[in-house]
Scaffold this active site. Structure first.
Site, PDB file in Angstrom:
ATOM      1  N   ASP A   1       0.836  -1.201   0.000  1.00 23.05           N
ATOM      2  CA  ASP A   1       0.000   0.000   0.000  1.00 23.05           C
ATOM      3  C   ASP A   1       0.871   1.251   0.000  1.00 23.05           C
ATOM      4  O   ASP A   1       0.510   2.266  -0.598  1.00 23.05           O
ATOM      5  CB  ASP A   1      -0.928   0.000   1.210  1.00 23.05           C
ATOM      6  N   GLY A   2       2.014   1.184   0.679  1.00 24.66           N
ATOM      7  CA  GLY A   2       2.939   2.313   0.711  1.00 24.66           C
ATOM      8  C   GLY A   2       3.376   2.688  -0.708  1.00 24.66           C
ATOM      9  O   GLY A   2       3.489   3.876  -1.035  1.00 24.66           O
TER      10      GLY A   2
ATOM     11  N   ARG B   1      -6.425  19.523  23.155  1.00 25.62           N
ATOM     12  CA  ARG B   1      -5.051  19.420  23.661  1.00 25.62           C
ATOM     13  C   ARG B   1      -4.698  17.945  23.679  1.00 25.62           C
ATOM     14  O   ARG B   1      -5.483  17.132  24.179  1.00 25.62           O
ATOM     15  CB  ARG B   1      -4.947  19.936  25.097  1.00 25.62           C
TER      16      ARG B   1
ATOM     17  N   ASP C   1      -1.874  14.676  21.779  1.00 22.89           N
ATOM     18  CA  ASP C   1      -0.797  14.324  20.843  1.00 22.89           C
ATOM     19  C   ASP C   1      -1.100  14.804  19.431  1.00 22.89           C
ATOM     20  O   ASP C   1      -0.192  15.143  18.685  1.00 22.89           O
ATOM     21  CB  ASP C   1      -0.584  12.806  20.825  1.00 22.89           C
TER      22      ASP C   1
ATOM     23  N   ALA D   1      -4.589  10.601  21.834  1.00 18.80           N
ATOM     24  CA  ALA D   1      -4.315  10.883  23.245  1.00 18.80           C
ATOM     25  C   ALA D   1      -4.682  12.306  23.657  1.00 18.80           C
ATOM     26  O   ALA D   1      -3.810  13.129  23.955  1.00 18.80           O
ATOM     27  CB  ALA D   1      -2.840  10.596  23.562  1.00 18.80           C
TER      28      ALA D   1
ATOM     29  N   ASN E   1      -5.130   8.451   2.213  1.00 21.76           N
ATOM     30  CA  ASN E   1      -5.440   7.837   3.514  1.00 21.76           C
ATOM     31  C   ASN E   1      -5.875   8.870   4.547  1.00 21.76           C
ATOM     32  O   ASN E   1      -6.976   8.828   5.038  1.00 21.76           O
ATOM     33  CB  ASN E   1      -4.217   7.123   4.094  1.00 21.76           C
ATOM     34  N   GLU E   2      -4.923   9.768   4.894  1.00 23.42           N
ATOM     35  CA  GLU E   2      -5.219  10.699   5.980  1.00 23.42           C
ATOM     36  C   GLU E   2      -4.208  11.825   6.060  1.00 23.42           C
ATOM     37  O   GLU E   2      -3.154  11.784   5.437  1.00 23.42           O
ATOM     38  CB  GLU E   2      -5.245   9.983   7.337  1.00 23.42           C
TER      39      GLU E   2
HETATM   40  P1  NAP Z   1       3.929   1.700   6.790  1.00 25.11           P
HETATM   41  O1  NAP Z   1       4.489   2.015   8.125  1.00 25.11           O
HETATM   42  O2  NAP Z   1       4.484   0.580   5.992  1.00 25.11           O
HETATM   43  O3  NAP Z   1       2.331   1.525   6.892  1.00 25.11           O
HETATM   44  C1  NAP Z   1       1.725   0.933   7.958  1.00 25.11           C
HETATM   45  C2  NAP Z   1       0.803  -0.173   7.505  1.00 25.11           C
HETATM   46  O4  NAP Z   1      -0.410   0.387   6.994  1.00 25.11           O
HETATM   47  C3  NAP Z   1       1.354  -1.074   6.393  1.00 25.11           C
HETATM   48  O5  NAP Z   1       1.060  -2.406   6.739  1.00 25.11           O
HETATM   49  C4  NAP Z   1       0.568  -0.624   5.180  1.00 25.11           C
HETATM   50  O6  NAP Z   1       0.445  -1.649   4.196  1.00 25.11           O
HETATM   51  C5  NAP Z   1      -0.769  -0.330   5.818  1.00 25.11           C
HETATM   52  N1  NAP Z   1      -1.720   0.512   5.090  1.00 25.11           N
HETATM   53  C6  NAP Z   1      -1.491   1.608   4.325  1.00 25.11           C
HETATM   54  N2  NAP Z   1      -2.653   2.105   3.868  1.00 25.11           N
HETATM   55  C7  NAP Z   1      -3.640   1.302   4.352  1.00 25.11           C
HETATM   56  C8  NAP Z   1      -5.048   1.297   4.239  1.00 25.11           C
HETATM   57  N3  NAP Z   1      -5.698   2.236   3.551  1.00 25.11           N
HETATM   58  N4  NAP Z   1      -5.750   0.324   4.877  1.00 25.11           N
HETATM   59  C9  NAP Z   1      -5.117  -0.618   5.598  1.00 25.11           C
HETATM   60  N5  NAP Z   1      -3.793  -0.658   5.743  1.00 25.11           N
HETATM   61  C10 NAP Z   1      -3.060   0.289   5.140  1.00 25.11           C
HETATM   62  O7  NAP Z   1       3.991   3.070   5.921  1.00 25.11           O
HETATM   63  P2  NAP Z   1       3.467   3.262   4.446  1.00 25.11           P
HETATM   64  O8  NAP Z   1       3.374   1.945   3.758  1.00 25.11           O
HETATM   65  O9  NAP Z   1       4.251   4.364   3.847  1.00 25.11           O
HETATM   66  O10 NAP Z   1       1.982   3.786   4.671  1.00 25.11           O
HETATM   67  C11 NAP Z   1       1.702   5.051   5.188  1.00 25.11           C
HETATM   68  C12 NAP Z   1       0.498   4.881   6.056  1.00 25.11           C
HETATM   69  O11 NAP Z   1       0.864   4.253   7.265  1.00 25.11           O
HETATM   70  C13 NAP Z   1      -0.134   6.175   6.505  1.00 25.11           C
HETATM   71  O12 NAP Z   1      -0.982   6.715   5.527  1.00 25.11           O
HETATM   72  C14 NAP Z   1      -0.865   5.727   7.766  1.00 25.11           C
HETATM   73  O13 NAP Z   1      -2.195   5.367   7.475  1.00 25.11           O
HETATM   74  C15 NAP Z   1      -0.151   4.475   8.202  1.00 25.11           C
HETATM   75  N6  NAP Z   1       0.358   4.635   9.566  1.00 25.11           N
HETATM   76  C16 NAP Z   1      -0.238   3.904  10.534  1.00 25.11           C
HETATM   77  C17 NAP Z   1       0.130   4.061  11.858  1.00 25.11           C
HETATM   78  C18 NAP Z   1      -0.560   3.240  12.896  1.00 25.11           C
HETATM   79  O14 NAP Z   1      -1.387   2.400  12.526  1.00 25.11           O
HETATM   80  N7  NAP Z   1      -0.277   3.456  14.164  1.00 25.11           N
HETATM   81  C19 NAP Z   1       1.160   4.952  12.184  1.00 25.11           C
HETATM   82  C20 NAP Z   1       1.744   5.692  11.164  1.00 25.11           C
HETATM   83  C21 NAP Z   1       1.329   5.527   9.842  1.00 25.11           C
HETATM   84  P3  NAP Z   1       1.700  -2.157   3.299  1.00 25.11           P
HETATM   85  O15 NAP Z   1       2.488  -3.047   4.187  1.00 25.11           O
HETATM   86  O16 NAP Z   1       1.047  -2.906   2.176  1.00 25.11           O
HETATM   87  O17 NAP Z   1       2.473  -0.923   2.854  1.00 25.11           O
HETATM   88 MN    MN Z   2       4.384   0.110   3.823  1.00 23.72          MN
END
Ligand code: NAP
Ligand code: MN
Length: 267
Positions: free
Chosen positions: A45-46, A148, A150, A185, A122-123
């Protein structure tokens, strides 16, 4: 039809990239990284998020599809063993598309400078590395609360299964044109109070965040992080534009949610 391929960069993804490129070129399709009709991403997805931001200026012309190589694959929902089938489907253009809503973020500076505008698949999250964020939250022009904590996460329906889900937000079907605000938070006590629940706004409502102190903010749009100082306000709303995914077989949203988070029983 013109196509481009973005690989995550590991060997498996690169091999798949070469294979698709060779086959599709043999089928007389043109490789064009500048103006593709179809952007194919190989990785996870990334990688698809990266492809989206590469072509976010021409969303009416470029459709997306993703193949996952050992990653979650919520958006990138094709598996490497389906490659031949997918290549034949792509070569047999035209293809059908499904459209999903996006988030539009506008950031105004304190001075009279120009605003910055972004789209997120995504967001958007707003955090700080200097203690907690403090801002007034206005919804549809009315003061709603002083937050107030995170930070806040404002997500799209298809992004509701990503960061938003980890914050206890609801999963929203992408046919609902909406954005969701989830807290990170929040500080809640006798003195400070926030709603504490995720909020879902329809497409004609906006959410405006007005910082109370001069802090620098870490603002993320999907996988991209930017640092902002002297922010006057940040506005989030459902975007006018939509993302278009190429659809070569039915794979309903709830089935995708099931396979990603409950159990993958596609065999
Ligand atoms: P990453 O750290 O690899 O992403 C975190 C996980 O989110 C990966 O397993 C990714 O899938 C999955 N993901 C991405 N979009 C998704 C969706 N729409 N629905 C379900 N899972 C999804 O970083 P990245 O691949 O660059 O992705 C960036 C995204 O990470 C941000 O948009 C944010 O949504 C997410 N993120 C999540 C957290 C958390 O859950 N605490 C914290 C920071 C960021 P793949 O392994 O296939 O890439
Ligand atoms: Mn990823």
């Amino acid at each position: 039809m013109k196509f481009s391929i973005l690989s995550k960069g590991d060997k498996k993804s690169n091999d798949i990239r070469s294979k698709i490129k060779n086959y599709l070129t043999e089928f007389d399709l043109d490789y064009d990284e500048d103006e593709p009709d179809l952007s194919i991403s190989v990785g996870g997805d990334g990688t698809l998020l990266e492809a989206f931001h590469t072509y976010s200026h021409r969303l009416d012309k470029t459709a997306f599809i993703g193949i996952h190589t050992g990653h979650l694959g919520f958006y990138a929902d094709w598996m490497p063993d389906e490659l031949e089938k997918l290549i034949i489907e792509i070569a047999r253009t035209p293809f059908q598309v499904v459209e999903y809503p996006l988030l539009e973020v506008t950031i105004w500076p304190q001075d009279e400078g120009e605003e910055d505008r972004y789209l997120a698949l995504n967001e958007c999250t707003i955090k700080t590395s200097e203690g907690s964020v403090v801002f007034d939250v206005e919804i549809k022009g009315e003061h709603f609360e002083t937050f107030r904590g995170d930070g806040l996460c404002v997500s799209t329906p298809s992004g509701s299964t990503a960061y938003n889900k980890a914050l206890g937000g609801a999963i929203i079907h992408p046919s609902l044109e909406s954005i969701q605000i989830a807290e990170m938070a929040s500080i809640n006590n006798r003195v400070f109070r926030t709603i504490g629940s995720p909020l879902i706004l329809p497409s004609h409502h906006t959410c405006l965040l007005k910082p109370i102190y001069d802090r620098s903010f870490l603002i993320t749009m999907d996988h991209i992080t930017r640092t902002y100082k002297d922010v006057k306000s940040i506005q989030c709303q459902v975007a006018q534009q939509k993302v278009r995914f190429a659809r070569f077989r039915p794979f309903p949203f709830w089935k995708r949610v099931h396979d990603s988070f409950v159990a993958d029983d596609r065999e």
